[in-house]
Write a protein that holds these residues in place. Structure first.
Motif, PDB file in Angstrom:
ATOM      1  N   THR A  62       0.854  -1.186   0.000  1.00  0.00           N
ATOM      2  CA  THR A  62       0.000   0.000   0.000  1.00  0.00           C
ATOM      3  C   THR A  62       0.891   1.238   0.000  1.00  0.00           C
ATOM      4  OG1 THR A  62      -0.071   0.160   2.419  1.00  0.00           O
ATOM      5  CG2 THR A  62      -1.762  -1.219   1.351  1.00  0.00           C
ATOM      6  N   GLN A  63       0.269   2.365  -0.226  1.00  0.00           N
ATOM      7  CA  GLN A  63       1.007   3.625  -0.223  1.00  0.00           C
ATOM      8  C   GLN A  63       1.690   3.852   1.126  1.00  0.00           C
ATOM      9  OE1 GLN A  63      -1.409   6.838  -1.648  1.00  0.00           O
ATOM     10  NE2 GLN A  63       0.103   8.424  -1.233  1.00  0.00           N
ATOM     11  N   LYS A  64       0.982   3.564   2.211  1.00  0.00           N
ATOM     12  CA  LYS A  64       1.543   3.765   3.555  1.00  0.00           C
ATOM     13  C   LYS A  64       2.715   2.822   3.825  1.00  0.00           C
ATOM     14  CE  LYS A  64       0.307   3.996   8.460  1.00  0.00           C
ATOM     15  NZ  LYS A  64       1.515   3.280   8.878  1.00  0.00           N
ATOM     16  N   LYS A  65       2.551   1.541   3.478  1.00  0.00           N
ATOM     17  CA  LYS A  65       3.628   0.575   3.707  1.00  0.00           C
ATOM     18  C   LYS A  65       4.863   0.941   2.889  1.00  0.00           C
ATOM     19  CE  LYS A  65       2.825  -3.845   4.074  1.00  0.00           C
ATOM     20  NZ  LYS A  65       2.321  -5.212   3.813  1.00  0.00           N
ATOM     21  N   PHE A  66       4.656   1.425   1.683  1.00  0.00           N
ATOM     22  CA  PHE A  66       5.763   1.869   0.837  1.00  0.00           C
ATOM     23  C   PHE A  66       6.521   3.006   1.517  1.00  0.00           C
ATOM     24  CE2 PHE A  66       7.610   4.628  -2.372  1.00  0.00           C
ATOM     25  CZ  PHE A  66       8.189   3.752  -3.275  1.00  0.00           C
ATOM     26  N   ASN A  67       5.797   3.992   2.009  1.00  0.00           N
ATOM     27  CA  ASN A  67       6.416   5.148   2.650  1.00  0.00           C
ATOM     28  C   ASN A  67       7.157   4.741   3.921  1.00  0.00           C
ATOM     29  OD1 ASN A  67       6.937   7.981   2.976  1.00  0.00           O
ATOM     30  ND2 ASN A  67       5.322   8.051   4.511  1.00  0.00           N
ATOM     31  N   ASP A  68       6.523   3.878   4.722  1.00  0.00           N
ATOM     32  CA  ASP A  68       7.149   3.430   5.972  1.00  0.00           C
ATOM     33  C   ASP A  68       8.470   2.712   5.699  1.00  0.00           C
ATOM     34  OD1 ASP A  68       5.038   4.491   7.369  1.00  0.00           O
ATOM     35  OD2 ASP A  68       4.013   2.575   7.671  1.00  0.00           O
ATOM     36  N   LYS A  69       8.479   1.821   4.685  1.00  0.00           N
ATOM     37  CA  LYS A  69       9.694   1.071   4.372  1.00  0.00           C
ATOM     38  C   LYS A  69      10.774   1.993   3.803  1.00  0.00           C
ATOM     39  CE  LYS A  69      11.974  -2.811   4.138  1.00  0.00           C
ATOM     40  NZ  LYS A  69      11.498  -3.988   3.374  1.00  0.00           N
ATOM     41  N   ALA A  70      10.363   2.953   2.985  1.00  0.00           N
ATOM     42  CA  ALA A  70      11.328   3.903   2.416  1.00  0.00           C
ATOM     43  C   ALA A  70      11.998   4.719   3.516  1.00  0.00           C
ATOM     44  CB  ALA A  70      10.634   4.817   1.420  1.00  0.00           C
ATOM     45  N   LYS A  71      11.235   5.089   4.538  1.00  0.00           N
ATOM     46  CA  LYS A  71      11.804   5.845   5.664  1.00  0.00           C
ATOM     47  C   LYS A  71      12.789   4.985   6.447  1.00  0.00           C
ATOM     48  CE  LYS A  71       7.987   9.095   6.478  1.00  0.00           C
ATOM     49  NZ  LYS A  71       6.887   9.472   7.414  1.00  0.00           N
ATOM     50  N   ILE A  72      12.415   3.736   6.695  1.00  0.00           N
ATOM     51  CA  ILE A  72      13.291   2.823   7.445  1.00  0.00           C
ATOM     52  C   ILE A  72      14.610   2.621   6.707  1.00  0.00           C
ATOM     53  CG2 ILE A  72      13.577   0.433   8.221  1.00  0.00           C
ATOM     54  CD1 ILE A  72      10.522   0.425   8.759  1.00  0.00           C
ATOM     55  N   LYS A  73      14.527   2.427   5.383  1.00  0.00           N
ATOM     56  CA  LYS A  73      15.730   2.183   4.578  1.00  0.00           C
ATOM     57  C   LYS A  73      16.453   3.471   4.203  1.00  0.00           C
ATOM     58  CE  LYS A  73      16.066  -0.949   1.487  1.00  0.00           C
ATOM     59  NZ  LYS A  73      15.922  -1.745   0.252  1.00  0.00           N
ATOM     60  N   GLN A  74      15.794   4.593   4.503  1.00  0.00           N
ATOM     61  CA  GLN A  74      16.317   5.898   4.088  1.00  0.00           C
ATOM     62  C   GLN A  74      16.622   5.904   2.580  1.00  0.00           C
ATOM     63  OE1 GLN A  74      19.618   6.875   6.730  1.00  0.00           O
ATOM     64  NE2 GLN A  74      18.196   7.822   8.172  1.00  0.00           N
ATOM     65  N   ASP A  75      15.655   5.367   1.848  1.00  0.00           N
ATOM     66  CA  ASP A  75      15.762   5.328   0.391  1.00  0.00           C
ATOM     67  C   ASP A  75      15.209   6.650  -0.153  1.00  0.00           C
ATOM     68  OD1 ASP A  75      15.259   4.917  -2.401  1.00  0.00           O
ATOM     69  OD2 ASP A  75      15.364   2.762  -2.078  1.00  0.00           O
ATOM     70  N   PHE A  76      16.089   7.577  -0.458  1.00  0.00           N
ATOM     71  CA  PHE A  76      15.661   8.918  -0.841  1.00  0.00           C
ATOM     72  C   PHE A  76      14.999   8.952  -2.216  1.00  0.00           C
ATOM     73  CE2 PHE A  76      19.146   9.576   2.223  1.00  0.00           C
ATOM     74  CZ  PHE A  76      18.408  10.223   3.203  1.00  0.00           C
ATOM     75  N   ASP A  77      15.338   7.992  -3.089  1.00  0.00           N
ATOM     76  CA  ASP A  77      14.657   7.911  -4.391  1.00  0.00           C
ATOM     77  C   ASP A  77      13.193   7.524  -4.196  1.00  0.00           C
ATOM     78  OD1 ASP A  77      17.053   8.537  -5.506  1.00  0.00           O
ATOM     79  OD2 ASP A  77      17.457   6.547  -6.323  1.00  0.00           O
ATOM     80  N   ALA A  78      12.977   6.516  -3.374  1.00  0.00           N
ATOM     81  CA  ALA A  78      11.606   6.067  -3.097  1.00  0.00           C
ATOM     82  C   ALA A  78      10.820   7.155  -2.384  1.00  0.00           C
ATOM     83  CB  ALA A  78      11.625   4.789  -2.270  1.00  0.00           C
ATOM     84  N   LEU A  79      11.470   7.846  -1.452  1.00  0.00           N
ATOM     85  CA  LEU A  79      10.801   8.929  -0.733  1.00  0.00           C
ATOM     86  C   LEU A  79      10.467  10.091  -1.662  1.00  0.00           C
ATOM     87  CD1 LEU A  79      12.889   8.956   2.563  1.00  0.00           C
ATOM     88  CD2 LEU A  79      10.474   8.333   2.347  1.00  0.00           C
ATOM     89  N   GLU A  80      11.355  10.337  -2.610  1.00  0.00           N
ATOM     90  CA  GLU A  80      11.083  11.389  -3.603  1.00  0.00           C
ATOM     91  C   GLU A  80       9.858  11.043  -4.428  1.00  0.00           C
ATOM     92  OE1 GLU A  80      13.136  13.495  -7.541  1.00  0.00           O
ATOM     93  OE2 GLU A  80      14.348  12.212  -6.236  1.00  0.00           O
TER      94      GLU A  80
END
Length: 228
Positions: A62-80
């Motif tokens: 889901t959109q929320k799970k994607f955002n949560d995982k991107a924050k944990i991994k500090q994946d700035f591309d995904a967060l962008e």
């Protein structure tokens, strides 16, 4: 998930709503399917992004799970991408009909159902601020008992409807509505009192979700290519 298959379903459900309009039971049935498909498409966009950015979100994405995982991994591309999508979705849904669709999606999530569907008469050729008028038709299991009764009720309310809508049309120098240019459609009313014609809303919204898919894919490519 195959997003292309989901968008085809949207088109199919929209056509089925048009076919059965204004029958409340079937319009409600296919509209719920349409809304579920829209939700699937939003999740599908993030499912594709999850693969492209290598987040490895597990389970239903889901959109929320994607955002949560991107924050944990500090994946700035995904967060962008997440930030871009959130802004893009908000911009797209500032327009009147997409905004109404968003309100309905939120209502469905909160209440796990839709507002009661009503049958209303309207002008076939729509103009801004045209009125709609509810007609009361006997239903059995939320289905119209007879088309004859529907036609009788339309004819009964037609004089008042035509008087009101043509008074409005006259003040705005718009074409007069004749009794041959009136039809009935299924509507629902949100808590703020807005009446929404379901068939027309789906026809307007399908290109919006198609555009959101295409532009999301392009943005993912842009973000990834910018890092090469």
């Amino acid at each position: 998930m195959n997003i292309e298959e989901e968008i085809k379903k949207c088109e199919i459900f929209s056509k089925q709503i048009k076919q059965y309009d204004p029958e409340p039971f079937y319009v409600n049935y296919f509209f719920i399917k349409y809304l579920n498909t829209i939700e699937n498409i939003i999740n599908g966009i993030f499912e594709e992004a999850n693969t492209d950015f290598g987040l490895f979100v597990t389970g239903k994405i889901t959109q929320k799970k994607f955002n949560d995982k991107a924050k944990i991994k500090q994946d700035f591309d995904a967060l962008e991408f997440y930030e871009w999508f959130s802004n893009k979705y908000e911009i797209e849904h500032k327009n009147p009909y997409p905004n109404l669709m968003n309100k309905i999606l939120q209502y469905k999530k909160t209440n796990e159902k839709l507002p009661e569907i009503k049958i209303m008469i309207r002008a076939i050729e729509r103009y801004k601020d045209d009125i709609y008028q509810e007609i009361n038709v006997d239903l059995k299991n939320k289905k119209i008992i007879s088309k004859e009764q529907l036609e009788i009720e339309i004819r009964r309310q037609l004089p008042v409807f035509l008087e009101i809508i043509n008074k409005k049309r006259n003040t705005k120098d718009e074409p007069k509505v004749s009794k041959k240019k009136i039809t009935s459609s299924a509507f629902l009313t949100l808590e703020d009192g807005q009446n929404i014609e379901i068939m027309y809303l789906c026809q307007i919204y399908t290109p919006v979700i198609r555009r959101l898919i295409d532009e999301s894919r392009e943005m993912i490519k842009e973000i990834k290519n910018s890092k090469i």
